[in-house]
Design a protein around this motif. Structure first.
Motif, mmCIF file in Angstrom:
data_model
loop_
_atom_site.group_PDB
_atom_site.id
_atom_site.type_symbol
_atom_site.label_atom_id
_atom_site.label_comp_id
_atom_site.label_asym_id
_atom_site.label_seq_id
_atom_site.Cartn_x
_atom_site.Cartn_y
_atom_site.Cartn_z
ATOM 1 N N LYS A 81 0.694 -1.236 0.039
ATOM 2 C CA LYS A 81 0.052 0.006 0.011
ATOM 3 C C LYS A 81 0.844 1.395 0.019
ATOM 4 N N ARG A 82 2.173 1.187 -0.196
ATOM 5 C CA ARG A 82 3.213 2.286 -0.051
ATOM 6 C C ARG A 82 3.126 3.183 1.166
ATOM 7 N N ARG A 83 3.150 2.248 2.278
ATOM 8 C CA ARG A 83 2.804 2.990 3.621
ATOM 9 C C ARG A 83 4.271 3.445 4.009
ATOM 10 N N ASN A 84 4.366 4.319 4.883
ATOM 11 C CA ASN A 84 5.538 4.752 5.803
ATOM 12 C C ASN A 84 5.758 3.795 6.680
ATOM 13 N N VAL A 85 6.574 2.525 6.397
ATOM 14 C CA VAL A 85 6.793 1.676 7.468
ATOM 15 C C VAL A 85 7.989 1.312 8.089
ATOM 16 N N ALA A 86 8.143 1.097 9.577
ATOM 17 C CA ALA A 86 9.572 0.967 10.046
ATOM 18 C C ALA A 86 9.232 -0.548 10.818
ATOM 19 N N VAL A 87 10.426 -1.270 10.817
ATOM 20 C CA VAL A 87 10.145 -2.321 11.645
ATOM 21 C C VAL A 87 11.141 -2.479 12.767
ATOM 22 N N LEU A 88 10.609 -2.903 13.923
ATOM 23 C CA LEU A 88 11.385 -3.021 15.277
ATOM 24 C C LEU A 88 11.696 -4.314 15.200
ATOM 25 N N VAL A 89 13.060 -4.630 15.796
ATOM 26 C CA VAL A 89 13.760 -5.722 15.728
ATOM 27 C C VAL A 89 14.749 -5.911 16.906
ATOM 28 N N ASN A 90 14.868 -7.039 17.289
ATOM 29 C CA ASN A 90 15.938 -7.020 18.584
ATOM 30 C C ASN A 90 17.125 -7.992 18.435
ATOM 31 N N ASN A 91 17.224 -8.492 16.967
ATOM 32 C CA ASN A 91 18.420 -9.298 16.637
ATOM 33 C C ASN A 91 18.716 -9.251 15.037
ATOM 34 N N LYS A 92 19.837 -9.748 14.749
ATOM 35 C CA LYS A 92 20.299 -9.518 13.319
ATOM 36 C C LYS A 92 19.332 -10.299 12.442
ATOM 37 N N THR A 93 18.956 -11.604 12.683
ATOM 38 C CA THR A 93 18.136 -12.354 11.912
ATOM 39 C C THR A 93 16.751 -11.774 11.582
ATOM 40 N N GLU A 94 16.183 -11.072 12.697
ATOM 41 C CA GLU A 94 14.988 -10.395 12.255
ATOM 42 C C GLU A 94 15.163 -9.202 11.396
ATOM 43 N N LYS B 244 17.522 -8.980 9.086
ATOM 44 C CA LYS B 244 17.775 -9.384 7.797
ATOM 45 C C LYS B 244 16.429 -9.635 7.142
ATOM 46 N N ARG B 245 15.414 -10.325 7.793
ATOM 47 C CA ARG B 245 14.242 -10.700 7.496
ATOM 48 C C ARG B 245 13.217 -9.541 7.075
ATOM 49 N N ALA B 246 13.757 -8.480 7.756
ATOM 50 C CA ALA B 246 12.604 -7.019 7.471
ATOM 51 C C ALA B 246 13.298 -6.500 6.077
ATOM 52 N N ARG B 247 14.669 -6.573 6.176
ATOM 53 C CA ARG B 247 15.193 -5.945 4.857
ATOM 54 C C ARG B 247 14.934 -6.465 3.616
ATOM 55 N N LYS B 248 14.631 -7.872 3.860
ATOM 56 C CA LYS B 248 14.571 -8.771 2.538
ATOM 57 C C LYS B 248 13.114 -8.271 1.996
ATOM 58 N N LEU B 249 12.252 -7.742 2.678
ATOM 59 C CA LEU B 249 10.815 -7.534 2.447
ATOM 60 C C LEU B 249 10.748 -6.268 1.872
ATOM 61 N N GLY B 250 11.981 -5.417 1.985
ATOM 62 C CA GLY B 250 11.843 -4.282 1.224
ATOM 63 C C GLY B 250 11.900 -3.305 2.347
ATOM 64 N N THR B 251 11.880 -3.421 3.533
ATOM 65 C CA THR B 251 11.647 -2.557 4.481
ATOM 66 C C THR B 251 12.910 -1.497 4.621
ATOM 67 N N VAL B 252 12.702 -0.184 4.662
ATOM 68 C CA VAL B 252 13.721 0.682 4.499
ATOM 69 C C VAL B 252 14.327 1.049 5.805
#
Length: 137
Positions: free
Chosen positions: A25-38, A40-48
């Motif tokens: 939906k082209r929303r301004n999204v950030a993902v909150l993580v607490n480790n490298k694995t998460e 990497k997973r978030a960045r793979k989705l295209g999360t800036v």
């Protein structure tokens, strides 16, 4: 005026599906993580924007450089969800929604600042995006 960022703690499949939906939906999204694995997973989705925190060390909880709007926290453990709630409530006065398959933690989450606690045993939470309109070009 820049749109507030929707912050999502997405440590499970339901959360990742929700991130994908909002990105589509082209929303301004950030993902909150607490480790490298998460992360990497978030960045793979295209999360800036990915915010990585040490949940066990409150001194490292820095306010992001962008405005945080609504927050969606997908529960994997009671402890991690409680930490994310403590952290996110400092960053925004907007609603914080916790999505959990459990029934027992509702009052704990409300006491820590959750606006809504949604019980869902499935990965189908797309209905949460209904109130989040698509952005235009």
């Amino acid at each position: 005026m820049e749109e507030d960022c929707i912050l999502i703690a997405a440590p499970n499949q339901a959360g990742l599906n929700f991130v994908r939906l909002l990105l589509s939906k082209r929303r301004n999204v950030a993902v909150l993580v607490n480790n490298k694995t998460e992360e990497k997973r978030a960045r793979k989705l295209g999360t800036v924007q990915v915010i990585r925190v040490k949940t066990e060390d409150e001194k490292t909880w820095r306010i992001p450089e962008f405005r945080i709007g609504r927050v969606f926290i997908f529960e994997t453990t009671l402890t991690l969800t409680c930490r994310y709630l403590q952290l996110c409530r400092q960053w925004t006065s907007s609603p914080i929604i916790v999505i959990t398959p459990e029934r027992h933690p509702r009052m704990i989450y409300k006491g820590l600042g959750a606006t809504y606690v949604i019980h869902s045993g499935s990965c189908e939470v797309g209905f949460l995006a209904n109130g989040i309109p698509e952005t235009g070009d």
